[in-house]
Design a protein around this motif. Sequence first.
Motif, PDB file in Angstrom:
ATOM      1  N   HIS A  78     -19.328  -8.038  38.575  1.00 45.71           N
ATOM      2  CA  HIS A  78     -17.341  -8.972  39.346  1.00 45.71           C
ATOM      3  C   HIS A  78     -18.033  -9.903  38.913  1.00 45.71           C
ATOM      4  O   HIS A  78     -16.627 -10.910  39.264  1.00 45.71           O
ATOM      5  N   LEU A  83     -14.824 -11.672  39.018  1.00 45.39           N
ATOM      6  CA  LEU A  83     -13.634 -10.617  39.699  1.00 45.39           C
ATOM      7  C   LEU A  83     -14.131 -10.811  40.848  1.00 45.39           C
ATOM      8  O   LEU A  83     -13.438 -10.833  42.895  1.00 45.39           O
ATOM      9  N   ASP A  84     -15.212 -10.525  41.519  1.00 42.23           N
ATOM     10  CA  ASP A  84     -15.727 -11.306  42.619  1.00 42.23           C
ATOM     11  C   ASP A  84     -16.292 -12.649  43.040  1.00 42.23           C
ATOM     12  O   ASP A  84     -16.458 -12.639  42.046  1.00 42.23           O
ATOM     13  N   ASP A 103      -7.373 -19.361  42.232  1.00 39.53           N
ATOM     14  CA  ASP A 103      -6.558 -18.269  41.257  1.00 39.53           C
ATOM     15  C   ASP A 103      -6.460 -18.452  39.665  1.00 39.53           C
ATOM     16  O   ASP A 103      -6.583 -17.832  39.008  1.00 39.53           O
ATOM     17  N   THR A 107      -7.372 -16.712  35.980  1.00 40.44           N
ATOM     18  CA  THR A 107      -6.139 -16.313  35.617  1.00 40.44           C
ATOM     19  C   THR A 107      -6.399 -16.328  34.010  1.00 40.44           C
ATOM     20  O   THR A 107      -6.309 -16.131  33.070  1.00 40.44           O
ATOM     21  N   ARG A 110      -9.170 -15.308  32.793  1.00 39.06           N
ATOM     22  CA  ARG A 110      -9.633 -14.022  32.427  1.00 39.06           C
ATOM     23  C   ARG A 110      -8.744 -13.878  30.735  1.00 39.06           C
ATOM     24  O   ARG A 110      -8.593 -12.802  29.895  1.00 39.06           O
ATOM     25  N   ARG A 111      -7.712 -14.522  30.930  1.00 42.23           N
ATOM     26  CA  ARG A 111      -6.179 -14.775  29.757  1.00 42.23           C
ATOM     27  C   ARG A 111      -7.281 -15.386  28.298  1.00 42.23           C
ATOM     28  O   ARG A 111      -7.257 -13.899  27.427  1.00 42.23           O
ATOM     29  N   PHE A 116     -12.078  -6.399  29.483  1.00 39.28           N
ATOM     30  CA  PHE A 116     -12.772  -6.113  29.895  1.00 39.28           C
ATOM     31  C   PHE A 116     -12.374  -4.262  29.582  1.00 39.28           C
ATOM     32  O   PHE A 116     -11.077  -4.149  28.807  1.00 39.28           O
ATOM     33  N   PHE A 118     -12.456  -0.525  31.402  1.00 39.38           N
ATOM     34  CA  PHE A 118     -12.938   0.353  32.095  1.00 39.38           C
ATOM     35  C   PHE A 118     -13.425   1.986  31.848  1.00 39.38           C
ATOM     36  O   PHE A 118     -13.052   2.549  31.115  1.00 39.38           O
ATOM     37  N   GLN A 119     -14.218   2.528  33.037  1.00 39.27           N
ATOM     38  CA  GLN A 119     -14.277   3.976  33.185  1.00 39.27           C
ATOM     39  C   GLN A 119     -13.095   4.641  32.950  1.00 39.27           C
ATOM     40  O   GLN A 119     -12.841   5.748  32.257  1.00 39.27           O
ATOM     41  N   GLN A 120     -12.359   4.031  33.659  1.00 40.70           N
ATOM     42  CA  GLN A 120     -10.248   4.802  33.810  1.00 40.70           C
ATOM     43  C   GLN A 120      -9.406   4.595  32.727  1.00 40.70           C
ATOM     44  O   GLN A 120      -8.620   4.688  33.243  1.00 40.70           O
ATOM     45  N   ASN A 122      -7.606   2.730  32.361  1.00 40.38           N
ATOM     46  CA  ASN A 122      -6.857   1.977  32.709  1.00 40.38           C
ATOM     47  C   ASN A 122      -5.644   1.366  31.797  1.00 40.38           C
ATOM     48  O   ASN A 122      -5.575  -0.230  31.913  1.00 40.38           O
TER      49      ASN A 122
ATOM     50  N   ARG B 753      -3.752   0.293  40.197  1.00 42.20           N
ATOM     51  CA  ARG B 753      -5.033  -0.201  39.519  1.00 42.20           C
ATOM     52  C   ARG B 753      -4.082  -0.705  38.560  1.00 42.20           C
ATOM     53  O   ARG B 753      -4.657  -1.477  37.528  1.00 42.20           O
ATOM     54  N   LEU B 757      -4.966  -4.428  36.577  1.00 39.28           N
ATOM     55  CA  LEU B 757      -5.327  -4.091  35.166  1.00 39.28           C
ATOM     56  C   LEU B 757      -4.592  -5.273  34.921  1.00 39.28           C
ATOM     57  O   LEU B 757      -5.353  -6.264  34.230  1.00 39.28           O
ATOM     58  N   ARG B 759      -3.390  -8.199  35.988  1.00 40.23           N
ATOM     59  CA  ARG B 759      -3.949  -8.938  36.544  1.00 40.23           C
ATOM     60  C   ARG B 759      -5.276  -9.286  35.512  1.00 40.23           C
ATOM     61  O   ARG B 759      -5.656 -10.256  35.444  1.00 40.23           O
ATOM     62  N   ALA B 760      -6.568  -8.569  35.354  1.00 40.81           N
ATOM     63  CA  ALA B 760      -8.105  -8.684  35.268  1.00 40.81           C
ATOM     64  C   ALA B 760      -7.161  -8.666  33.218  1.00 40.81           C
ATOM     65  O   ALA B 760      -7.514  -9.597  33.604  1.00 40.81           O
ATOM     66  N   VAL B 761      -5.628  -8.850  32.647  1.00 43.52           N
ATOM     67  CA  VAL B 761      -6.263  -8.847  31.663  1.00 43.52           C
ATOM     68  C   VAL B 761      -5.293 -10.276  30.931  1.00 43.52           C
ATOM     69  O   VAL B 761      -4.913 -10.701  29.958  1.00 43.52           O
ATOM     70  N   GLY B 762      -5.317 -10.597  32.506  1.00 41.88           N
ATOM     71  CA  GLY B 762      -4.717 -12.420  31.972  1.00 41.88           C
ATOM     72  C   GLY B 762      -3.335 -12.570  32.923  1.00 41.88           C
ATOM     73  O   GLY B 762      -2.832 -13.917  32.837  1.00 41.88           O
ATOM     74  N   MET B 763      -2.571 -11.566  33.393  1.00 34.99           N
ATOM     75  CA  MET B 763      -0.943 -11.626  33.981  1.00 34.99           C
ATOM     76  C   MET B 763      -1.473 -12.960  35.385  1.00 34.99           C
ATOM     77  O   MET B 763      -2.532 -12.479  36.685  1.00 34.99           O
ATOM     78  N   ARG B 765      -0.398 -14.550  39.148  1.00 35.06           N
ATOM     79  CA  ARG B 765       0.489 -13.966  40.002  1.00 35.06           C
ATOM     80  C   ARG B 765       1.948 -14.378  39.572  1.00 35.06           C
ATOM     81  O   ARG B 765       2.661 -13.588  40.169  1.00 35.06           O
ATOM     82  N   LEU B 844     -10.016  -7.403  41.745  1.00 31.98           N
ATOM     83  CA  LEU B 844     -11.543  -6.326  42.152  1.00 31.98           C
ATOM     84  C   LEU B 844     -11.120  -5.339  43.138  1.00 31.98           C
ATOM     85  O   LEU B 844     -11.055  -3.739  42.502  1.00 31.98           O
TER      86      LEU B 844
END
Lengths: 273, 850
Positions: A78, A83-84, A103, A107, A110-111, A116, A118-120, A122, B753, B757, B759-763, B765, B844
């Motif tokens: 993370h 993320l952290d 932020d 962002t 990440r773009r 990523f 994930f296990q779930q 998502n 969730r 996600l 946000r994690a892939v780049g969106m 705020r 996170l």
Amino acid sequence: MDAAGRTVLVRPDHDLFTRGNQVTASDPVAARADDVWKVYGSGEAEVIALRGVSVTFQRGVFTAIMGPSGSGKSTLMHCLAGLDSVTRGEVHIGETRVTGLGDSGLTKLRRDKVGFIFQQFNLLPTLSAKENILLPLSIAGRKPDDAWFDTVIKTVALQDRLGHRPAQLSGGQQQRVACARALVARPEVIFADEPTGNLDSKSGADVLGFLRDSVKTYGQTIVMVTHDPVAASYADRVIFLADGAVVDELSDPTPDMVLDRMKRLDNPAEVAR
Amino acid sequence: MFRSMLRGLLTHKLRLALSALAVILGTMFMSGAFVAGDTFAQGFTALFSTVNRDIDVEVTAKDTSPGGQNAQLGTPTALLDQQDVDTVQKVDGVAKTTPGVYSAGARLIGSDGKVVGGNGPPQQGIAWQDQDPLIQLRQGRPPQAANEIAINQGLSTDSGFGLGQTANVITLEPPTPYTIVGIFGFPGDRPSLAGETTVAFTLAQAQRVLLNAPGKFTSIDVTAASGVSDDTLRDRIAAALPDDVVRTGAQVAEEQQSATSSFVNILKTGLVVFALIGMFTGAFLIFNTFSMLVAQRTRELALYRSFGASRGQVNRSVLLESVLLGLAASIVGLALGILVGYILNKALQAFIDASLPVSGVVVRAYAVLTTLAVGTAFTVVAALIPALRASRVPPIAAMRDAVTPDKPLTRLTVAGAVILAAGGLLLGLGVAHVGDLPTWLTLGIGAALTFLGVALLAPIISRPLTTAAGKAFAWSVPGRLGARNTGRNPRRTAVTAAALMIGVALATGAGVFAQSAKAGISNAFERDVNAQLAVTTSFSQGPGANAGFPPELEQTMAALPGVSAAVALRTDTVNLNGSDRFVLAGDAQAASTIFNLKPVAGNVRELDPGEVLLDQDTADALRLGVGDRVTMRTARAAPVTLDVVGIFKPNQAISSSLISSADAGGFRSPFAQQGFVQVANDSQVPQVRAELDRLFANNPEVTVNDQSQLIDQANSFVDILLGIVNTLLALTIIVAVLGVVNTLLLSVFERTRELGLIRAVGMSRAQVGRMITVESVLISVFGALLGIVIGVGLGVAIVKALGDEFLSLTVPWGYLLITLALAIVAGAIAAVLPAIRAARLNVLQAIAYE
């Protein structure tokens, strides 16, 4: 089944693969942590999750991070992915210093630089498989490279499933969609958090094989957190964490080697030796 | 078990707070209406008991004039004379008699040239009474000469005239100068009793200019000798004056009170209706909240069931939650409502320009109980279905992932269609005036069923409609995602939108009605009034109110250069062959030209004294034809017999019979109230107008308008009404917008969730915020579109049902567009809080939780 009664994943022996993408000292670094500390809480309730972790992830290498529960492997990932935040030390992804980014900087990171898995899984339930795969690109406002898209789709064998919604896909198919989503943007690093944790062994093997191929064939960098030795054996390199510190490392692991190290980690006396 | 479940309730504070807010707003409005109404009424009670405090018995004459008490203008005609005073004085037990003169027809022109007051409380004229305990001379002395007056402190302040100054007063005489020799106040140091203005003349002058009846009185106040009860004295006086009205002071106060309380009750009922509409809307919100809470707590509820909780227990515990929520919210609403009532009472008084003798607020037991009961009942009823659903959760649901399969909408759709059909049928019946129920009830029930039917149909409409509307946002990723999310849970989207639909539909219906009324008014003027200029007098009412101008000015107007026809109309209620009728007096020839009077029988021509032109309705009602004779009794003159020379078809401008000015001597008011002037050549209109302005320059109660001003005046009245209705509907809209906020907050919570996600892939705020905003706007637009469609339907139904010729069915497209635009704005506002929540989401935590 192996001697321990564990299902051995069906996979080609990785030693037979050419080492064309093998890391050399001159290869640029995809991600790196320098003396990273992560402390939660303070005073009595203080928990040190990471204690001075320094680790470098070379470009084009598939690295697995292993360790017992609470070893800090997820925290490390993370922090690496931005993320952290870290308490002390610095994290870089490519040329970008992640530590200290706001932020909007995160962002953008990440773009452009991070993917990523994930296990779930998502996936967004309202979007089709294809739309899910292209989501990061459309969020970033980038045009997908059609040839690359086709290659990715062919590799994950989702040609017939592109119009389906996640609810109409099996778990393995969903995770393949998630892999394709991470790959299609060609990020600097893909972080995979227990990607096979929710899959049966066959689907898990498919996903892992696909991840490894993307490293070998296309030079993708992948950092995967897992506690499954078999999954870890797909990686080029395994880093072992215990109590928030890197305690060991393996190159070109086999499941037995990994299992052996893990057993030792569970037995501190042996680790000390 | 209840206790542990209640803990579950409290963990969803924000969402509960929002649905509680809906109940709070509704109950606040309702109790505010009660409190304001009761306080307002209490003010009148205090006023009338003060006014009548020192009167033991009051004698007035029976009003036998045509229209009697209901005649809204003119001069008091029920009068007593000195002989009556003497009779009362001789009755055993009478200590003192005070004959009085009262009329609501003394208007003082202030230093700014305008008439003071007149917006509500009366502009009264009285004869000065030396020992009136109510009136306290503060400065100067009582009026002693015909040209002297005393005025109340409030009037002095408002007019800017003080002791020794000269002011013009309009009475039955045109503006006449009087010298102010005295200024008086009322007990308790009040400048007026309740904001009214009072001019006190000498007795003789008052009888002349207020009553046009020397030696007459409007009332005799009687003081009883000690030891004689009011009731005894009343009975004795009544025996001596059997033809007059004899009441105790308490009775008078009570009657005056009941006259105002009916007005207050109408006001209260109106406000409560809007409060109920708001609560009805709030019920949708509560329904949604409880459905969502139950859905989210499926696992928890199943756990209770697996521990052995019965269905009934689960059901009851959810209902208990709703009771507690409803009660708590109602209590808060009541407390706020008392504050609102206080403010509303002050606003009401300011609106009618009154200052009633009441301080604080009046909170009656029924107001408290009704508010709490209604607030709680709405909450519980709205929570019934979710509670039932909760009780149906099987214990096994505790062991597996909560899956909420998309239940088919078939049953819902069929039910909706049936209810909608029933509602439509009722609306149709209402329009056609079929059936035994009163039209308004048929339309009301029809409208309620239509709302319900459409609300049930809304889920099935929502997907295609939001998909279509979502195309508008398809160019951006956040837009596309937002649009998809809207279509995701059609029931929830539909219920949220349906809440908004109600307010929008009612506002749209009112808009269609108002626009039709305005169009009707304009049409009527254009079709039936062929006059470029009109002379109007200020609106005034009450016994003695008699604004106007001398009817002789009709000839003066007609003689102005450029004028082709002019009529000055006098109006009053008279009695024709035993039936009270409204009639007009003026130049019939000119009226015929200006108002396009079409003869049905006989001639429509200039009238000689003793002749009448009947409108067809009156002729039919009284069974009169040309050549018949009709007896007309007026308020102030002996009956006369009139020859029917013609019958005309009534139109929008003239719908009453016409007599000649010469026969109008017995009308209550000596003045003409309206004038219409036709100018031969349009280019001469400004010149004629200037002449007319000069003619009426000395009277601020008379104004000269051109036709468009006249239409504007009538339309502005409609606009004010529409404005009031829409202001009251704002409550409903606010509740509905709260519902949108609530639904979105829940969506954000449920999709933690997913949001993590993207946000994690780049969106960014901002993009997440935009996505939520699109969702909100789509729900709002969906609700607004439903509302507009139904509202137009309702408006058309009402206009058709009334069928009044003053209504010309018109759809206000601009108004509808504004409504839609406002819905978009409301949606954007509703999105703010959920969007902030979504954007602040910790990426996170959102993706890492197991």
